[in-house]
Design an enzyme around this catalytic site. Structure first.
Site, PDB file in Angstrom:
ATOM      1  N   ARG A  66       0.676  -1.344   0.039  1.00  0.00           N
ATOM      2  CA  ARG A  66       0.179  -0.079  -0.091  1.00  0.00           C
ATOM      3  C   ARG A  66       0.839   1.248  -0.014  1.00  0.00           C
ATOM      4  NH1 ARG A  66      -4.004  -1.563   4.951  1.00  0.00           N
ATOM      5  NH2 ARG A  66      -4.742  -3.457   3.933  1.00  0.00           N
ATOM      6  N   ASP A  92      -6.691  -2.845  -7.252  1.00  0.00           N
ATOM      7  CA  ASP A  92      -7.228  -3.419  -6.231  1.00  0.00           C
ATOM      8  C   ASP A  92      -7.110  -4.876  -6.446  1.00  0.00           C
ATOM      9  OD1 ASP A  92      -8.676  -2.956  -3.750  1.00  0.00           O
ATOM     10  OD2 ASP A  92      -9.876  -4.549  -4.741  1.00  0.00           O
ATOM     11  N   ARG A 137      -7.533  11.471  -5.005  1.00  0.00           N
ATOM     12  CA  ARG A 137      -8.764  10.618  -4.952  1.00  0.00           C
ATOM     13  C   ARG A 137     -10.113  11.498  -4.646  1.00  0.00           C
ATOM     14  NH1 ARG A 137      -9.836   5.446  -0.612  1.00  0.00           N
ATOM     15  NH2 ARG A 137     -12.057   5.608  -0.632  1.00  0.00           N
ATOM     16  N   ARG A 151      -3.512   6.248   1.304  1.00  0.00           N
ATOM     17  CA  ARG A 151      -3.969   7.336   1.920  1.00  0.00           C
ATOM     18  C   ARG A 151      -3.209   8.045   2.848  1.00  0.00           C
ATOM     19  NH1 ARG A 151      -9.377   4.517   4.307  1.00  0.00           N
ATOM     20  NH2 ARG A 151      -7.993   2.773   4.320  1.00  0.00           N
ATOM     21  N   TYR A 205     -14.171 -13.402  -0.954  1.00  0.00           N
ATOM     22  CA  TYR A 205     -15.078 -12.030  -1.033  1.00  0.00           C
ATOM     23  C   TYR A 205     -16.369 -12.335  -2.053  1.00  0.00           C
ATOM     24  CZ  TYR A 205     -11.525  -9.105   0.822  1.00  0.00           C
ATOM     25  OH  TYR A 205     -10.546  -8.525   1.791  1.00  0.00           O
TER      26      TYR A 205
END
Length: 356
Positions: free
Chosen positions: A27, A77, A40, A31, A154
């Protein structure tokens, strides 16, 4: 293609001699960087960034402008494949990924087809091509996918889960159907990674985020088996050089010996696995990647430096170590603490690579 100026990361994955321990971070585009939050915010959503090759390229390059990382990783992703299969991926703030159309019946699974990544996921391969062009040979680019088992969890659960009851019920009650789903996903993952390699990815990584939720017997049958299938289908050479591959199972420290027999060049270690013991257990079969506790980056820079030195010391002398976190960086980490980690790895690792 442009000559690669810094191939330390690729050489370390192949256990070839290096001058220092290379570092990148799971990552690493994300963020914790204000410049990412700005992009974003302007794009409107996480998926709006992922599906726009220019924006994906921009945020992939952002951490390399701040820190001396030895590799870039494609901004995307792990759930792009199920989205391409028509399950309707979206992200809910504070809740993570959700699917509008999860797999609920045998018919849902039966109708799934292996994806063509240059059609259904062209935005990813276009991003890879654009990132490679903009990197201009500075550092290698890592491509990635979620593992078949992780994608299946998922897709069946419809999102994140605490106990994985739905997917485990399917696994136990109808193992043949579960194997059919995993086989379709393994073929899709391999095609996806090979398309990334053809577009310019110079190493690839398989993220098995939820393999650690299985028993040992079930891990081998339903997760590792399909990770190996992916590995067997991978393109191993492109642009005249070897394309290394990495397998990371979060919570997989119990099974390193089995993982080391699957053909992957390197194994990612989570922060709960002792890297010294891991190296002893796998011997010379694979390189190791990891494994600072992501929460150690909340500490002050002096503490981070000591933690880095401990991991370098525990791995010991010789190549085959890529420094990383034991999982992804958290969004409220101070970027200066990331710099302390990166700089410490580069400062203190050369002593472990001196040639006799």
């Amino acid at each position: 293609m442009t000559t690669l100026k810094n191939d330390t990361f690729l050489r370390a994955l192949l256990k070839q001699p290096v001058e220092y321990t290379p570092i990148w971070m799971m990552r690493q585009a994300g963020r914790y960087l204000p410049e990412y939050r700005k992009v974003r915010g302007e794009a409107g959503s996480f998926m709006a960034v992922c599906t726009n090759p220019e924006l994906a390229c921009e945020v992939t390059l952002q951490p390399l402008r701040r820190f001396d990382f030895d590799a870039a990783i494609l901004f995307s992703d792990i759930l792009t494949i199920p989205d391409a299969m028509g399950l309707g991926l979206h992200f809910t703030e504070g809740e993570g990924p959700k699917f509008e159309r999860p797999l609920r019946t045998p018919a849902d699974i039966e109708k799934l087809a292996v994806i063509d990544p240059e059609i259904e996921l062209r935005y990813v391969t276009d991003a890879v091509r654009l990132i490679r062009k903009n990197l201009d040979g500075s550092v290698p680019l890592i491509g990635f996918s979620g593992s078949p088992w992780t994608l299946a969890t998922y897709m069946v659960e419809g999102g994140s889960s605490k106990n994985f009851a739905k997917v485990k019920a399917l696994m136990y009650n109808d193992p043949a159907l579960m194997h059919k789903l995993l086989d379709t996903l393994a073929q899709s993952v391999a095609a996806y990674l090979n398309a990334q390699i053809a577009a310019g990815a110079q190493a690839v990584m398989l993220f098995d985020t939820w393999g650690g939720m299985l028993s040992s017997e079930d891990y081998n049958e339903f997760s590792l088996r399909y990770a190996k299938q992916v590995r067997d289908l991978l393109t191993l050479e492109n642009e005249g050089r070897r394309v290394p591959n990495i397998l990371f199972t979060k919570g997989g420290g119990l099974w390193l010996e089995e993982m080391a027999t699957t053909g992957y060049d390197a194994l990612g270690l989570d922060w709960q696995t002792d890297i010294q013991h891991a190296r002893t257990r796998v011997g010379d079969k694979v390189a190791l990647q990891g494994n600072l506790d992501p929460l150690a980056l909340y500490a002050n820079p002096d503490v981070i430096t000591e933690k880095v030195k401990t991991i370098l010391h525990k791995y010991g002398k010789g190549s085959g170590h890529v420094f990383n976190l034991g999982h992804g960086i958290l969004p409220d980490i101070n970027p200066e603490h990331v710099k302390a980690m990166v700089d410490s790895v580069h400062k203190y690792s050369p002593e472990y690579h001196t040639q006799a």
